[in-house]
Write a protein that holds these residues in place. Sequence first.
Motif, PDB file in Angstrom:
ATOM      1  N   VAL A  29      -5.035  -0.465  -5.413  1.00  0.00           N
ATOM      2  CA  VAL A  29      -5.978  -1.567  -5.636  1.00  0.00           C
ATOM      3  C   VAL A  29      -6.675  -1.361  -6.974  1.00  0.00           C
ATOM      4  N   ASP A  30      -6.662  -2.400  -7.805  1.00  0.00           N
ATOM      5  CA  ASP A  30      -7.274  -2.336  -9.126  1.00  0.00           C
ATOM      6  C   ASP A  30      -8.173  -3.549  -9.308  1.00  0.00           C
ATOM      7  N   VAL A  31      -9.440  -3.306  -9.610  1.00  0.00           N
ATOM      8  CA  VAL A  31     -10.399  -4.378  -9.880  1.00  0.00           C
ATOM      9  C   VAL A  31     -10.922  -4.161 -11.291  1.00  0.00           C
ATOM     10  N   ASP A  32     -10.792  -5.176 -12.146  1.00  0.00           N
ATOM     11  CA  ASP A  32     -11.326  -5.026 -13.499  1.00  0.00           C
ATOM     12  C   ASP A  32     -11.950  -6.325 -13.991  1.00  0.00           C
ATOM     13  N   VAL A  33     -12.829  -6.171 -14.958  1.00  0.00           N
ATOM     14  CA  VAL A  33     -13.516  -7.303 -15.578  1.00  0.00           C
ATOM     15  C   VAL A  33     -13.214  -7.267 -17.064  1.00  0.00           C
ATOM     16  N   ASP A  34     -12.737  -8.386 -17.577  1.00  0.00           N
ATOM     17  CA  ASP A  34     -12.476  -8.525 -19.006  1.00  0.00           C
ATOM     18  C   ASP A  34     -13.171  -9.806 -19.453  1.00  0.00           C
ATOM     19  N   GLY A  35     -14.311  -9.641 -20.111  1.00  0.00           N
ATOM     20  CA  GLY A  35     -15.104 -10.810 -20.478  1.00  0.00           C
ATOM     21  C   GLY A  35     -15.631 -11.481 -19.234  1.00  0.00           C
ATOM     22  N   GLN A  36     -15.244 -12.719 -19.003  1.00  0.00           N
ATOM     23  CA  GLN A  36     -15.692 -13.455 -17.820  1.00  0.00           C
ATOM     24  C   GLN A  36     -14.622 -13.501 -16.731  1.00  0.00           C
ATOM     25  N   LEU A  37     -13.536 -12.754 -16.886  1.00  0.00           N
ATOM     26  CA  LEU A  37     -12.433 -12.801 -15.932  1.00  0.00           C
ATOM     27  C   LEU A  37     -12.430 -11.560 -15.044  1.00  0.00           C
ATOM     28  N   LEU A  38     -12.609 -11.771 -13.735  1.00  0.00           N
ATOM     29  CA  LEU A  38     -12.513 -10.702 -12.735  1.00  0.00           C
ATOM     30  C   LEU A  38     -11.106 -10.756 -12.167  1.00  0.00           C
ATOM     31  N   THR A  39     -10.382  -9.636 -12.231  1.00  0.00           N
ATOM     32  CA  THR A  39      -9.007  -9.581 -11.748  1.00  0.00           C
ATOM     33  C   THR A  39      -8.887  -8.527 -10.659  1.00  0.00           C
ATOM     34  N   ILE A  40      -8.249  -8.912  -9.560  1.00  0.00           N
ATOM     35  CA  ILE A  40      -7.952  -7.989  -8.469  1.00  0.00           C
ATOM     36  C   ILE A  40      -6.435  -7.914  -8.345  1.00  0.00           C
ATOM     37  N   ARG A  41      -5.905  -6.695  -8.394  1.00  0.00           N
ATOM     38  CA  ARG A  41      -4.470  -6.462  -8.240  1.00  0.00           C
ATOM     39  C   ARG A  41      -4.265  -5.432  -7.150  1.00  0.00           C
ATOM     40  N   ALA A  42      -3.187  -5.575  -6.403  1.00  0.00           N
ATOM     41  CA  ALA A  42      -2.829  -4.591  -5.382  1.00  0.00           C
ATOM     42  C   ALA A  42      -1.323  -4.628  -5.190  1.00  0.00           C
ATOM     43  N   GLU A  43      -0.794  -3.568  -4.653  1.00  0.00           N
ATOM     44  CA  GLU A  43       0.653  -3.450  -4.464  1.00  0.00           C
ATOM     45  C   GLU A  43       0.925  -2.962  -3.049  1.00  0.00           C
ATOM     46  N   ARG A  44       1.802  -3.663  -2.346  1.00  0.00           N
ATOM     47  CA  ARG A  44       2.261  -3.199  -1.034  1.00  0.00           C
ATOM     48  C   ARG A  44       3.710  -2.742  -1.194  1.00  0.00           C
ATOM     49  N   THR A  45       3.934  -1.489  -0.917  1.00  0.00           N
ATOM     50  CA  THR A  45       5.271  -0.926  -1.002  1.00  0.00           C
ATOM     51  C   THR A  45       5.907  -0.989   0.376  1.00  0.00           C
ATOM     52  N   VAL A  46       7.092  -1.574   0.445  1.00  0.00           N
ATOM     53  CA  VAL A  46       7.819  -1.646   1.702  1.00  0.00           C
ATOM     54  C   VAL A  46       8.533  -0.319   1.895  1.00  0.00           C
ATOM     55  N   ARG A  47       8.260   0.270   3.011  1.00  0.00           N
ATOM     56  CA  ARG A  47       8.882   1.564   3.302  1.00  0.00           C
ATOM     57  C   ARG A  47      10.270   1.343   3.891  1.00  0.00           C
ATOM     58  N   GLY A  48      11.271   1.821   3.198  1.00  0.00           N
ATOM     59  CA  GLY A  48      12.626   1.737   3.708  1.00  0.00           C
ATOM     60  C   GLY A  48      12.945   2.971   4.530  1.00  0.00           C
ATOM     61  N   GLN A  49      13.672   2.779   5.565  1.00  0.00           N
ATOM     62  CA  GLN A  49      14.059   3.902   6.404  1.00  0.00           C
ATOM     63  C   GLN A  49      15.564   3.883   6.528  1.00  0.00           C
ATOM     64  N   GLU A  50      16.177   5.000   6.162  1.00  0.00           N
ATOM     65  CA  GLU A  50      17.625   5.078   6.250  1.00  0.00           C
ATOM     66  C   GLU A  50      18.050   5.127   7.711  1.00  0.00           C
ATOM     67  N   GLY A  51      19.153   4.479   7.984  1.00  0.00           N
ATOM     68  CA  GLY A  51      19.688   4.468   9.332  1.00  0.00           C
ATOM     69  C   GLY A  51      19.019   3.467  10.256  1.00  0.00           C
ATOM     70  N   VAL A  52      18.130   2.661   9.718  1.00  0.00           N
ATOM     71  CA  VAL A  52      17.423   1.676  10.530  1.00  0.00           C
ATOM     72  C   VAL A  52      18.091   0.324  10.350  1.00  0.00           C
ATOM     73  N   LYS A  53      18.322  -0.372  11.467  1.00  0.00           N
ATOM     74  CA  LYS A  53      18.848  -1.735  11.408  1.00  0.00           C
ATOM     75  C   LYS A  53      17.694  -2.665  11.759  1.00  0.00           C
ATOM     76  N   TRP A  54      17.239  -3.423  10.758  1.00  0.00           N
ATOM     77  CA  TRP A  54      16.098  -4.305  10.956  1.00  0.00           C
ATOM     78  C   TRP A  54      16.496  -5.492  11.817  1.00  0.00           C
ATOM     79  N   ILE A  55      15.684  -5.796  12.800  1.00  0.00           N
ATOM     80  CA  ILE A  55      15.881  -6.985  13.630  1.00  0.00           C
ATOM     81  C   ILE A  55      15.167  -8.164  12.962  1.00  0.00           C
ATOM     82  N   THR A  56      13.956  -7.923  12.529  1.00  0.00           N
ATOM     83  CA  THR A  56      13.220  -8.907  11.736  1.00  0.00           C
ATOM     84  C   THR A  56      12.295  -8.144  10.799  1.00  0.00           C
ATOM     85  N   ARG A  57      12.076  -8.693   9.645  1.00  0.00           N
ATOM     86  CA  ARG A  57      11.214  -8.045   8.653  1.00  0.00           C
ATOM     87  C   ARG A  57      10.457  -9.137   7.904  1.00  0.00           C
ATOM     88  N   GLU A  58       9.228  -9.392   8.338  1.00  0.00           N
ATOM     89  CA  GLU A  58       8.439 -10.465   7.774  1.00  0.00           C
ATOM     90  C   GLU A  58       7.298  -9.963   6.895  1.00  0.00           C
TER      91      GLU A  58
END
Length: 145
Positions: free
Chosen positions: A51-80
Amino acid sequence: MAMYFDPFRDLDRVTSTLLDRSPRVMPMDLYREGDHYVLTADLPGIDPGSVDVDVDGQLLTIRAERTVRGQEGVKWITRERMGGSFLRQLTLGDGIDRDKISAHYDNGVLSVMIPVSEKAKPRKIEVTAPNMSEQQKEITVEASE
């Protein structure tokens, strides 16, 4: 429990996942409480370190990253639950104390405290008149408190 398989729905979901690389929008609330604004944004499953929150002049920006965890040998039934970048930008008004903005992340909710600057806060102006004695000024001030 019967499982229904729709190859077109799955193909559509896979195609949109592969082609959609745009940042995801995070749901948020913004309200004023006393002398500060409170922004809360839902970011479930997000690593707080991303999570990154920064202010540049009058602009407030929020950024975040969700990493999808892959698992070997797993057969996904649904992945939403999609991975990827989340982005939100807001333009701050002139009455904000940008140096005192703070943020806290807890249980999937990011809270950003945005204080109102001292010069933008309402204040009481004393009214004086040329013929007003010191005693009358004190009574006027006491009555307004």
